[in-house]
Design a protein around this motif. Structure first.
Motif, mmCIF file in Angstrom:
data_model
loop_
_atom_site.group_PDB
_atom_site.id
_atom_site.type_symbol
_atom_site.label_atom_id
_atom_site.label_comp_id
_atom_site.label_asym_id
_atom_site.label_seq_id
_atom_site.Cartn_x
_atom_site.Cartn_y
_atom_site.Cartn_z
ATOM 1 N N HIS A 157 0.838 -1.181 0.000
ATOM 2 C CA HIS A 157 0.000 0.000 0.000
ATOM 3 C C HIS A 157 0.878 1.239 0.000
ATOM 4 N N TRP A 158 0.229 2.346 -0.313
ATOM 5 C CA TRP A 158 0.938 3.595 -0.499
ATOM 6 C C TRP A 158 1.401 4.143 0.847
ATOM 7 N N CYS A 179 -8.133 25.769 -1.945
ATOM 8 C CA CYS A 179 -8.968 24.591 -1.674
ATOM 9 C C CYS A 179 -8.346 23.783 -0.533
ATOM 10 N N VAL A 180 -9.203 22.981 0.121
ATOM 11 C CA VAL A 180 -8.779 22.250 1.309
ATOM 12 C C VAL A 180 -9.271 20.821 1.218
ATOM 13 N N ILE A 181 -8.401 19.855 1.546
ATOM 14 C CA ILE A 181 -8.836 18.460 1.688
ATOM 15 C C ILE A 181 -8.300 17.943 3.015
ATOM 16 N N GLY A 182 -9.122 17.128 3.709
ATOM 17 C CA GLY A 182 -8.766 16.600 5.017
ATOM 18 C C GLY A 182 -7.805 15.426 4.955
ATOM 19 N N ALA A 183 -7.892 14.581 5.964
ATOM 20 C CA ALA A 183 -6.943 13.481 6.120
ATOM 21 C C ALA A 183 -7.380 12.240 5.352
ATOM 22 N N ARG A 184 -6.400 11.430 4.991
ATOM 23 C CA ARG A 184 -6.620 10.093 4.412
ATOM 24 C C ARG A 184 -7.451 10.107 3.131
ATOM 25 N N GLY A 185 -7.460 11.225 2.417
ATOM 26 C CA GLY A 185 -8.202 11.276 1.166
ATOM 27 C C GLY A 185 -7.403 10.698 0.006
ATOM 28 N N ILE A 186 -8.099 10.446 -1.089
ATOM 29 C CA ILE A 186 -7.433 10.030 -2.329
ATOM 30 C C ILE A 186 -8.026 10.859 -3.462
ATOM 31 N N LYS A 202 -12.316 1.049 1.411
ATOM 32 C CA LYS A 202 -11.753 0.860 0.077
ATOM 33 C C LYS A 202 -11.268 -0.561 -0.132
ATOM 34 N N MET A 203 -11.699 -1.175 -1.227
ATOM 35 C CA MET A 203 -11.153 -2.455 -1.683
ATOM 36 C C MET A 203 -9.910 -2.139 -2.513
ATOM 37 N N PRO A 204 -8.751 -2.610 -2.112
ATOM 38 C CA PRO A 204 -7.562 -2.340 -2.935
ATOM 39 C C PRO A 204 -7.808 -2.818 -4.370
ATOM 40 N N GLN A 205 -7.310 -2.072 -5.332
ATOM 41 C CA GLN A 205 -7.508 -2.380 -6.750
ATOM 42 C C GLN A 205 -6.144 -2.744 -7.312
ATOM 43 N N THR A 206 -5.944 -4.015 -7.580
ATOM 44 C CA THR A 206 -4.592 -4.465 -7.917
ATOM 45 C C THR A 206 -4.493 -5.137 -9.281
ATOM 46 N N GLY A 207 -5.604 -5.205 -10.021
ATOM 47 C CA GLY A 207 -5.506 -5.694 -11.393
ATOM 48 C C GLY A 207 -4.873 -4.639 -12.283
ATOM 49 N N ARG A 208 -4.773 -4.961 -13.560
ATOM 50 C CA ARG A 208 -4.169 -4.028 -14.512
ATOM 51 C C ARG A 208 -5.203 -3.598 -15.553
ATOM 52 N N HIS A 217 -3.503 11.241 -0.476
ATOM 53 C CA HIS A 217 -2.726 10.774 -1.615
ATOM 54 C C HIS A 217 -3.283 11.344 -2.917
ATOM 55 N N PHE A 218 -2.469 12.127 -3.602
ATOM 56 C CA PHE A 218 -2.821 12.607 -4.933
ATOM 57 C C PHE A 218 -2.063 11.758 -5.947
ATOM 58 N N PHE A 219 -2.775 11.055 -6.810
ATOM 59 C CA PHE A 219 -2.125 10.362 -7.924
ATOM 60 C C PHE A 219 -1.572 11.411 -8.907
ATOM 61 N N PRO A 220 -0.763 10.977 -9.891
ATOM 62 C CA PRO A 220 -0.167 11.971 -10.805
ATOM 63 C C PRO A 220 -1.222 12.840 -11.495
ATOM 64 N N LYS A 221 -0.841 14.102 -11.731
ATOM 65 C CA LYS A 221 -1.622 15.043 -12.564
ATOM 66 C C LYS A 221 -2.941 15.478 -11.946
#
Lengths: 348, 348, 348
Positions: A96-97, A167-174, C197-203, A156-160
């Motif tokens: 996990h991340w 703007c504001v985001i709390g804890a444990r967000g994605i 959240k269900m981890p998403q691990t497929g491709r 966690h912000f994924f790329p891009k």
């Protein structure tokens, strides 16, 4: 990686039927699980698959225990909510991340931004003046964090991702790739057939444990804020207009749109491509079917639907032609009723 | 920042009731405005809120003047279009985007690109060969400007806009984050069940004062151009297909889609998620309700609608089941008409 | 650039009527073609335009040859599929994308990534650990390639594509700007009103010759893969949920959504904004009309439709009001039938 079944039960509860020292090192679906993997039965109709699974251990509901254990020789973890248990176990067992603290040299971070030393900032990220990135946050490659924006701990912000000013985001967000949070709302005054832009100066404020899908857009409020409460889950390609308020633990499937200034309650669900008009209110526990337009406020909980049923094209053509003249058929029914009534009166 | 009421009236007209030397330094909604702020009453139903506002001054329509001034003690600016007046005043009073001239050292600008010295180019921007960026343009972080593209004077690209090769936008435009202008149109020839790509070599040409929302996509024409005329306002998540022509001062709400080669008139409006088929024509002053599919050309101005009304799910189920057999009900009405006619003939 | 007509016929077949040494150096639509350009007649209704074209040569079907050659003096290439022929000729004649091998110094490429020396990597691209970029691939500016992802030979990513960890695309594919491939699927377990959240691990695994539109999103599978077979063409703003399987040579127009775990057959087509529910199956050769919701599996090929017909708003209001009470009209028809039957029985 990997854990003992005994440890799982200590962490997450449930009744273990089998050896607590059996180890599992991953998760897999029933039919693909290998001898060191954990699986789960979330749906009683899949019992046959469960009995044939090679998984080391299986999470299931009490109602399925007897039937499955007749054929399946692995360990069982019996619990009232196998899906939730499995989600937690999978989060534990899978990579996990976790933030790798530090700022990539290819990131552009304003000197007045406050990045926690425990946060991870990827390559080609831009962080503007006064932005705040809290501990354990992960900002992946090529994200944009606007002036004065705040990213909560462990988020966690994924790329891009684009996360605009203030703007504001709390804890444990994605937030997933391509999402745009805090773009200008669609607000214009009309004068002589031309549009004059209304400045959009509110913010987007997202709570804790919020999940925002890829390429989803949430506009900043015009003067007040757009608010997304704790635990809201938005799938991909969703559009939330300015000044909306989405209640806690509401979930929306892909391609949903909510027009501006609408208030959605808590624990609601929206099927794919449902659309919601602006300036309306939807109470808690409302469930909207996919493809349905919500044109007015909904004041009672329940499931609501409004999509045209699919049919072979020729059949649709036939029925749609009648639908277009429905009022003429109503008139013919009325005329018939009068004629029948008159006829029956005559006979008397 | 901040201005005198007298100055506002000099700039934008209107009749001032109150002291021209009163200063306002910001704008706010009626219920939140502070003593040095300007507010407006855009809707007579909110008169009660207006009378209780603490705003220093309020913009309102002549029809609301008497009622509001009975309770409200601030200054009034009386004008026929309070929303438009407020939009202009807000643009003046709020921090607005002004180019900070110069090219960020982290931008990648081709040596043959022509960037006006008065333009602002943010970090991690890519500008390809031969592109032209005119005076006062703001290209924020991580935008992409393709070869030979032209960005007009004072036009503002928020972060992460993609503006492909040879596309053109006029003056004073805004493109929001994640928008993609000039991707290939969806054009294929079908041969033996396989698709062969038709090269897409037209451009996207946008006029002046155009506003394009976050994650909206506008495809380049196949051989001719896709054209967006002056003053068009597109919200987020909109898709405009190749070779479309959108007339001046037309506005589309979020999630609208327009398929290829369709011609939309001037001063049209489209509600959210309205969809328009390809190769059709819509005249000026057409208004399409949200959630409506426009399957054929529209030749007369007016409002058009076509969405399935929402209902509690059980009610929808019942009605949809009948809708699916509408033609059998038509047949039963016909049979009834014959029977009643025959019965009535018999009686004579 | 440019070629002889004789060369075209050698490469692509067809019957040439005219001088094989005539040269063409570009393509253009019928009405705009210049004296050295090639055009085509794809639709017999445009014959009048064809006869007046100034194009050097025209590709057309046998059925149109006589009518067009009566007025048009250029050369003809007669073939059974003029559109496909033209697509191939246009690909040959126009500037097309060829990799300029090398890695831009402004790209961030992990040392363990394997980039073929014949691939082109643009500025501000991020390539993560273990990713593989094959020969002739073009990765334009600001793309993101996740850890372990594989990009096939000759595949072209326009600027700002996000291609997440471990995803795979085959040869000769195209992905347009803003597309996000391999974001997490929308999978949650519900417990006490909260989502886990269900981890998403497929491709996501895409075949050869796949074309993905701007801002389209395809989610990775939960545990298994999301699969897009060879030759699939997806337009802009499309959403494909986790664990979907899209059969070869299926095409979807803009704004289509497919919910998770749905299996779509080969050679299907979907009109714009069609929506498909999750966990269903659609067989080969199914054609869904624009704006249609597919709520259940489709087991027979053919065209299917389900959108509400558009009408002037007042007419829609009238008909929709009746639609909402359709079951009461059914009851009235039944009552009429009983009354008429009773009346007719009485008369006997």
């Amino acid at each position: 990686m990997g854990t003992r079944l005994g440890e799982l039960v200590e962490l997450f509860g449930g009744r273990l039927v089998g050896d607590p020292d059996v180890r599992v090192d991953g998760v897999a679906p029933l039919e693909r699980a290998e001898a060191a993997e954990l699986s789960f039965l979330g749906n009683s109709r899949l019992r046959a698959r469960a009995t044939q699974s090679r998984a080391a251990a299986m999470i299931l509901a009490p109602a399925d225990e007897e039937a499955v254990s007749a054929g399946y020789s692995g360990a069982l973890i019996v619990t009232s909510n196998p899906s939730a248990y499995f989600a937690r176990a999978a989060q534990l067992l899978q990579a996990h991340w976790v933030a790798v603290p530090g700022i990539h040299p290819g990131a552009v971070v304003h000197e007045s931004a406050r990045v926690d030393p425990g946060a991870q900032i990827g390559p080609l990220v831009t962080i503007e003046a006064g932005a705040v990135i809290k501990a354990g946050a992960i900002i992946e490659a090529a994200c944009y964090i606007g002036p004065g924006a705040v990213v909560g701990a462990g988020t966690h912000f994924f790329p891009k991702v684009t996360f605009h000013a203030r703007c504001v985001i709390g804890a444990r967000g994605i937030i997933h790739s391509g999402a745009v949070i805090g773009g200008d709302g669609f607000g214009f005054a009309l004068e002589d057939g031309r549009y004059i832009k209304m400045p959009q100066t509110g913010r987007v404020v997202l709570g804790d444990d919020v999940d925002i899908g890829s390429n989803t857009t949430i506009d900043r409020g015009a003067m007040d804020d757009t608010v997304i409460e704790d635990g809201v889950k938005l799938d991909n390609q969703i559009q939330i207009g300015h000044n909306c308020h989405i209640g806690a633990h509401t979930a929306m499937a892909g391609c949903v749109g909510v027009a501006g200034s609408t208030r959605v309650g808590r624990h609601c669900t929206f099927g794919g491509a449902a659309m919601v008009n602006g300036h309306i209110e939807i109470v808690d526990n409302v469930h909207i079917t996919a493809g349905t337009l919500v044109a007015a406020s909904i004041t009672a909980p329940g499931r609501y639907t409004g999509y045209y049923p699919i049919a072979p094209n020729a059949e649709w053509e036939r029925n749609a032609a009648i639908l277009r003249r429905l009022s003429s058929y109503r008139d013919r029914i009325r005329a018939l009723e009068k004629a029948v009534q008159a006829g029956s009166a005559e006979q008397k």
